[in-house]
Design a protein around this motif. Structure first.
Motif, PDB file in Angstrom:
ATOM      1  N   GLU A   9       0.837  -1.201   0.000  1.00 44.36           N
ATOM      2  CA  GLU A   9       0.000   0.000   0.000  1.00 44.36           C
ATOM      3  C   GLU A   9       0.870   1.249   0.000  1.00 44.36           C
ATOM      4  O   GLU A   9       2.092   1.168   0.064  1.00 44.36           O
ATOM      5  CB  GLU A   9      -0.934  -0.019   1.215  1.00 44.36           C
ATOM      6  CG  GLU A   9      -0.212  -0.098   2.537  1.00 44.36           C
ATOM      7  CD  GLU A   9      -1.148  -0.337   3.707  1.00 44.36           C
ATOM      8  OE1 GLU A   9      -2.367  -0.174   3.563  1.00 44.36           O
ATOM      9  OE2 GLU A   9      -0.651  -0.685   4.781  1.00 44.36           O
ATOM     10  N   LYS A  10       0.197   2.387  -0.068  1.00 50.40           N
ATOM     11  CA  LYS A  10       0.901   3.676  -0.067  1.00 50.40           C
ATOM     12  C   LYS A  10       0.025   4.674   0.667  1.00 50.40           C
ATOM     13  O   LYS A  10      -1.201   4.673   0.511  1.00 50.40           O
ATOM     14  CB  LYS A  10       1.153   4.119  -1.511  1.00 50.40           C
ATOM     15  CG  LYS A  10       1.828   5.464  -1.655  1.00 50.40           C
ATOM     16  CD  LYS A  10       2.179   5.776  -3.093  1.00 50.40           C
ATOM     17  CE  LYS A  10       0.954   5.800  -3.979  1.00 50.40           C
ATOM     18  NZ  LYS A  10       1.236   6.196  -5.350  1.00 50.40           N
ATOM     19  N   CYS A  27      -3.318   6.468  -0.741  1.00 54.79           N
ATOM     20  CA  CYS A  27      -3.882   5.679  -1.846  1.00 54.79           C
ATOM     21  C   CYS A  27      -5.388   5.511  -1.617  1.00 54.79           C
ATOM     22  O   CYS A  27      -5.812   4.856  -0.672  1.00 54.79           O
ATOM     23  CB  CYS A  27      -3.194   4.311  -1.911  1.00 54.79           C
ATOM     24  SG  CYS A  27      -3.987   3.126  -3.017  1.00 54.79           S
ATOM     25  N   CYS A  62      -6.475   1.842  -1.755  1.00 54.76           N
ATOM     26  CA  CYS A  62      -6.142   1.104  -0.530  1.00 54.76           C
ATOM     27  C   CYS A  62      -7.190   1.409   0.541  1.00 54.76           C
ATOM     28  O   CYS A  62      -7.654   0.502   1.242  1.00 54.76           O
ATOM     29  CB  CYS A  62      -4.755   1.503  -0.021  1.00 54.76           C
ATOM     30  SG  CYS A  62      -3.419   1.168  -1.187  1.00 54.76           S
ATOM     31  N   THR A 102      -0.492   0.381  -6.251  1.00 52.43           N
ATOM     32  CA  THR A 102      -1.138   0.063  -4.976  1.00 52.43           C
ATOM     33  C   THR A 102      -2.647   0.116  -5.150  1.00 52.43           C
ATOM     34  O   THR A 102      -3.138   0.946  -5.919  1.00 52.43           O
ATOM     35  CB  THR A 102      -0.709   1.043  -3.868  1.00 52.43           C
ATOM     36  OG1 THR A 102      -1.027   2.376  -4.251  1.00 52.43           O
ATOM     37  CG2 THR A 102       0.768   0.911  -3.567  1.00 52.43           C
TER      38      THR A 102
END
Length: 115
Positions: A28-29, A32, A35, A79
């Motif tokens: 993930e980021k 995001c 996400c 992501t």
């Protein structure tokens, strides 16, 4: 020996010692939106699902740090990316945003492939 060290590194970094050898790595980021959508729609029930019990979730930021001992086919570039690991080695992956209706069957297929 290398496989044993990789599995030990995964256990020590984020997982309970009682968990099985399969893991689902969520890449993930921060920020995001996809996400966050997964966290809202799928995340709350993941651990209690059959898939969640078979492959407990661990998370890593796309920029790291990464657990030692991973054997990935390639570095993720999008992501979220979900990578099914067997003892630290990649079995398969799901890349990008999926709805719950897409995610669960795709993950089931990956788990079947791992068995």
């Amino acid at each position: 020996m290398i496989r044993l060290l990789a599995a030990l590194a995964l256990i020590l970094t984020a997982l309970p010692a009682s968990a099985g050898p399969l893991r689902l790595l969520m890449v993930e980021k921060r920020g995001c939106v996809y996400c966050a959508a997964w966290d809202r729609a799928i995340g709350p029930g993941y651990a209690a699902s059959d898939a969640g019990r078979a492959a407990p979730l661990m998370r890593v930021d796309i920029h790291g740090p990464w657990p030692d001992g991973l054997a990935l086919a390639r570095r993720p570039f999008v992501t979220p990316t979900f990578i099914l690991l067997d003892g630290g080695s990649e079995v398969g992956r799901l890349e990008g945003h999926m709805t719950a209706a897409q995610f669960w069957p795709a993950l089931s297929a990956l788990l079947a492939q791992a068995r």
